[in-house]
Each structure stands twice: as structure tokens, then as C-alpha cells.
Write an enzyme that holds these catalytic residues in place. Structure first.
Site, PDB file in Angstrom:
ATOM      1  N   HIS A 232     -18.479  -4.586  -1.906  1.00 39.32           N
ATOM      2  CA  HIS A 232     -18.710  -3.207  -2.330  1.00 39.32           C
ATOM      3  C   HIS A 232     -19.112  -2.356  -1.132  1.00 39.32           C
ATOM      4  O   HIS A 232     -19.934  -2.798  -0.323  1.00 39.32           O
ATOM      5  CB  HIS A 232     -19.823  -3.153  -3.379  1.00 39.32           C
ATOM      6  CG  HIS A 232     -20.226  -1.757  -3.747  1.00 39.32           C
ATOM      7  ND1 HIS A 232     -19.469  -0.967  -4.574  1.00 39.32           N
ATOM      8  CD2 HIS A 232     -21.309  -1.008  -3.373  1.00 39.32           C
ATOM      9  CE1 HIS A 232     -20.073   0.205  -4.712  1.00 39.32           C
ATOM     10  NE2 HIS A 232     -21.188   0.208  -3.991  1.00 39.32           N
TER      11      HIS A 232
ATOM     12  N   LYS B 193      25.812  -9.002  14.575  1.00 36.76           N
ATOM     13  CA  LYS B 193      26.918  -8.133  14.992  1.00 36.76           C
ATOM     14  C   LYS B 193      26.456  -6.895  15.750  1.00 36.76           C
ATOM     15  O   LYS B 193      27.218  -6.310  16.526  1.00 36.76           O
ATOM     16  CB  LYS B 193      27.765  -7.738  13.792  1.00 36.76           C
ATOM     17  CG  LYS B 193      27.152  -6.726  12.856  1.00 36.76           C
ATOM     18  CD  LYS B 193      28.218  -6.268  11.857  1.00 36.76           C
ATOM     19  CE  LYS B 193      27.698  -5.151  10.981  1.00 36.76           C
ATOM     20  NZ  LYS B 193      28.765  -4.564  10.156  1.00 36.76           N
TER      21      LYS B 193
END
EC number: 1.8.1.4
Length: 468
Positions: A446, A34
Site C-alpha cells: 500500500h 527477408k
């Protein structure tokens, strides 16, 4: 009259993804929107623009609060140009919406601009912006009309001083005092944007804690961090009135002891949730049932009470999340193609994009206790991570809940830096029925934030966390 295998009403994340998947599967497909822009609430006035403002405000906040500690010295005053910030947000939205337009063309999906309304189960009339109408035929229809902001019956939203999230995304000034009604995701995210930019922010929440649908530990930690940043909270308070007087807004709320507080500000954001949007759909003409809660009734196949009409996303039961709608859009498309898709709603993650971010998947501790499930807990704080210390993002933790007997992971809850991305590891692990031991045995790079997930899994496995 144009005829299509599938017509989708609504072009939000659920609708446009459903349309693309239908087209991929060989269906002639149309989508009805719309508004003049595709993408629905999420792309235009929700997920995307709010994240743009969150990121912009985060950069500013870091500049005035953290750069000096990082050894970055700025000569002169650091200023907020809200107009430019809002313009950048609009550009991000425009680019994203343009991407959806490209995908519609690429997949040969017919786009109708206008309001779609059922004439019967197989015919939809589109009322265009110029007032003209066109009726099309749909063998199958997917309703994806989404939701609109909810309101309290006694509050008059004027969209100027008493506003919804839509207006909050395009203010022309930083509020002096922003009063937020509702301590959920939308209110907290937009509240943090303006808090960083210099506003006083007060949150009034009816329940006894913010983000009440998430694990209580996450709520407690986020409250602590946001208070530290300057946000004020009034939980267990019921709003009684919201009044505007010129450029001032007064909010009165009452606690359990019938004591009344009065907050005065220049803006009030009403963020009390969202409601399904079905206005103008004429669902009854197609035999589609809408429940007392305003949701479209569907079965396990997302099929409405009319066999050839389906519904997905915010307009049906369940969490109002863009990614949930996307999964449902794909589900319906593949169901129509005769495939056997599945959705595990327990594994749809929830995220709050404040900083620190909050993310969760699976069961909360409260849910497990209520269900009488025996479980064990493993938790690991971000402050124990080398990566978090390096970036100065030490708030938060990862918590893993696992079955006490089988060790299967039942829920993962996290708050901290980049948890919106980290939650994908949790979803993957739970999709494949991982145990806490499984996650604990996986190698995590890490230094990373993801190590907190591994450490929490170790903590849930015989309390074996290494770095705490």
C-alpha cells in the site's frame, strides 16, 4: 551446402526467440529474414514503435491537461514536434533491433538476409536482395513468417492518405481528422496517439462495440473514457466505400437501418485486423498444408502436415500476439529437444495499451454464460484506490470471475493505470489454480494499483471488499 539442425524462417518475436532457445539446447541454428532489420513487425512497425509514440504523446497530453493541477506551471506554448517524436521512436526501434542482432551473435545463430522458399521438406532456397540465391539444408524448420495488415476488398490503400498501421507510425503531420476503420487494438492505440496530439479521431466499427473480443464491461468503460477524451465512435456501422480526393478522404458507412453516414477527413487508417503471411514460402513444395483461412495447419505439437516442419505465431491459429508467438517458439525448440513443454492458451493475456490500459486473461462473462458455467463476480473501481487518486488515474476497475462452487478464478479483466503490468499477477494466480480467496489473503503493498486486484478478489469472496 550449409546444413543446420534447425532453420527458422522469420525473425519476429516468435522466430528469434525460437532460434535462441534452439541454440541454447545445442542445435546448430539459422534464421532467415527477408528484411534488412531483424525483429519482424513487432519490433519494427508494431508493438515497440507504437508504444514509443503512445508514451511520447502521453507526456504531451499530461503537460497540456494535467500539469497545472499538479502544481507544474509552464510558461509559453507547449508545442508538438512530430518530426522529433517520430525520430525518438525510430531510435527506440534501432536500439531494440540492435539488441536482437547482439543475441544472434551471442548464441552463434547464422543469419541469412533474403526471402526463404522451400525446395522440398529439407531444403530452403534464399533469394537475397541482390538477386543471388543460396540453398541450405534444414533437418527441422520452424515457420514464423507472421502476418500483414488486412484490408477490405473495395479499399485501395495508397499508403499516403488511406493508410495502414505501418504508415500511421511515420506520418509527417498530425491529421486534422483521422478516420479509423476498425475498433480493435491497433486502431484505438494509434487513434489515441493522434487524438492527444490534436487530431479529431472517428472510429467506425462493424460490430456493436469496440475491442469486441474482450469482456463487454471493458469495452463499455474504454468507450466511456475515450469519448470523454474526445474520440468519436460509430459502432454497428458497415463501411461501404473509402474514396480519396486530393488531400481529402471520404468514408461512407451504413448502419443496421440502412442509414448512411459520410465522414470526411484528411487521413483514413484501415485497421481491420491482420492476416497470416505465407506468400513466396512455397509451402506446397514441402507438403505443408495451408487452410482456407490462410493459416498453416498444425497439430497440438505445432507440427505441420510435414513431420520435420513446425509453425508458430501469427501464421497459425489463435491470437496474433507477440508473447503467444514467443511461448510457441520455446515450445517447439524444447519439443525438438525431447522435452515435454506445455502452453495453456487460456492463460495468454491480452492487452490494449491505450490510457487507461486494458488487460485480461481467462474467460469473459459472455463466454462463461454461453458455456453454462455458474460463476460469481467481484469488482473494484480504481477511484477507490489511494494510489490512483494520488496520480489522478481514477478511471477503470478490476473484475474477477470465479467458479461459484470451487472459488477457482476463471477470468480477470481490468482497465486502468498500469494494468498491462498488473495482468501478470492474474496470470500467475490462474497458472497455479488460485481461488479468489487465495488472492484476497495475499498481502499487497500500500498504496499501489495492485490493491485493486486484492479488493476485487475480496469482493468475489462473499462481497468482502474493504474500501468500497
Amino acid at each position: 551446402m550449409s546444413s543446420f539442425d534447425v532453420v527458422v524462417i522469420g525473425s519476429g518475436p516468435g522466430g528469434y526467440v525460437a532460434a535462441i532457445r534452439c541454440a541454447q539446447l545445442g542445435f546448430t541454428t539459422a534464421i532467415i529474414e527477408k528484411y534488412t532489420a531483424l525483429g519482424g513487425t513487432c519490433l519494427n512497425v508494431g508493438c515497440i514503435p507504437s508504444k514509443a509514440l503512445l508514451d511520447s504523446s502521453h507526456h504531451y497530453y499530461d503537460a497540456i491537461k494535467h500539469f497545472e493541477e499538479h502544481g507544474i506551471e509552464i510558461s509559453g506554448e507547449v508545442k508538438v514536434n512530430l518530426e522529433k517524436m517520430i525520430a525518438r521512436k525510430a531510435a527506440v526501434v534501432e536500439q531494440t533491433v540492435g539488441g536482437v542482432n547482439f543475441l544472434m551473435n551471442k548464441n552463434k545463430i547464422t543469419v541469412f538476409e533474403g526471402m526463404g522458399a522451400f525446395e522440398d521438406a529439407t531444403h530452403i532456397t534464399i533469394t537475397k536482395n541482390d538477386g543471388s540465391t543460396e540453398t541450405i539444408e534444414a533437418k527441422n524448420t520452424i515457420i514464423a513468417t507472421g502476418s500483414k495488415p488486412s484490408n477490405l476488398p473495395f479499399i485501395k490503400i495508397d499508403k499516403e492518405r488511406i493508410i495502414t498501421s505501418t504508415e500511421a507510425l511515420q506520418l509527417k503531420e498530425v491529421p486534422k481528422h483521422l478516420i479509423i476503420i476498425g475498433g480493435g487494438v491497433i486502431g484505438l492505440e494509434l487513434g489515441q496517439v493522434y487524438l492527444r496530439l490534436g487530431a479529431q479521431v472517428s472510429v467506425v466499427e462493424y460490430l456493436d462495440r469496440i475491442i469486441p473480443g474482450m469482456d463487454a464491461a471493458l469495452s463499455k468503460e474504454l468507450t466511456k473514457v475515450l469519448k470523454k477524451q474526445g474520440m468519436k465512435f460509430y459502432t454497428s456501422h458497415k463501411v461501404k466505400s473509402v474514396q480519396r480526393n486530393g488531400d481529402a478522404v471520404e468514408v461512407q458507412a451504413e448502419n443496421a437501418k440502412d442509414e448512411t453516414i459520410t465522414l470526411e477527413g484528411d487521413y483514413s487508417l484501415v485497421a481491420v485486423g491482420r492476416r497470416p503471411y505465407t506468400e513466396g514460402l512455397n509451402a506446397e513444395k514441402a507438403g505443408v498444408t495451408i487452410t482456407e483461412r490462410g493459416q498453416i495447419e498444425v497439430n497440438d505439437h505445432l507440427q505441420t502436415t510435414t513431420a520435420n516442419i513446425y509453425a508458430i505465431g501469427d501464421v497459425i491459429k489463435g491470437a496474433m500476439l507477440a508473447h503467444k508467438a514467443e511461448e510457441e517458439g520455446v515450445f517447439v525448440a524444447e519439443t525438438l529437444a525431447g522435452q515435454k513443454p506445455h502452453i495453456d492458451y487460456n492463460l495468454i493475456p491480452g492487452v490494449v495499451y491505450t490510457w487507461p490500459e486494458v488487460a485480461a486473461v481467462g474467460k469473459t462473462e459472455e463466454q462463461l454464460k454461453e458455456a453454462g458455467v455458474e460463476y460469481k463476480v467481484g469488482s473494484f473501481p480504481f477511484k477507490a484506490l489511494g494510489r490512483a487518486r494520488a496520480s489522478m488515474d481514477t478511471d477503470g476497475f478490476v473484475k474477477i470471475l470465479a467458479d461459484k462452487k470451487t472459488d477457482e478464478v476463471l477470468g480477470i479483466h481490468m482497465i486502468g493505470a498500469r494494468t498491462a503490468d498488473l495482468i501478470a499477477e492474474a496470470v500467475t494466480a490462474m497458472e497455479f489454480k488460485a481461488s479468489a480467496e487465495d488472492i484476497a489473503r495475499m498481502s499487497h503493498a500500500h498504496p499501489t494499483y495492485a490493491e485493486a486486484v486484492k479488493e476485487a478478489a475480496l469482493a468475489a469472496t462473499d462481497n468482502r471488499a474493504i474500501h468500497v
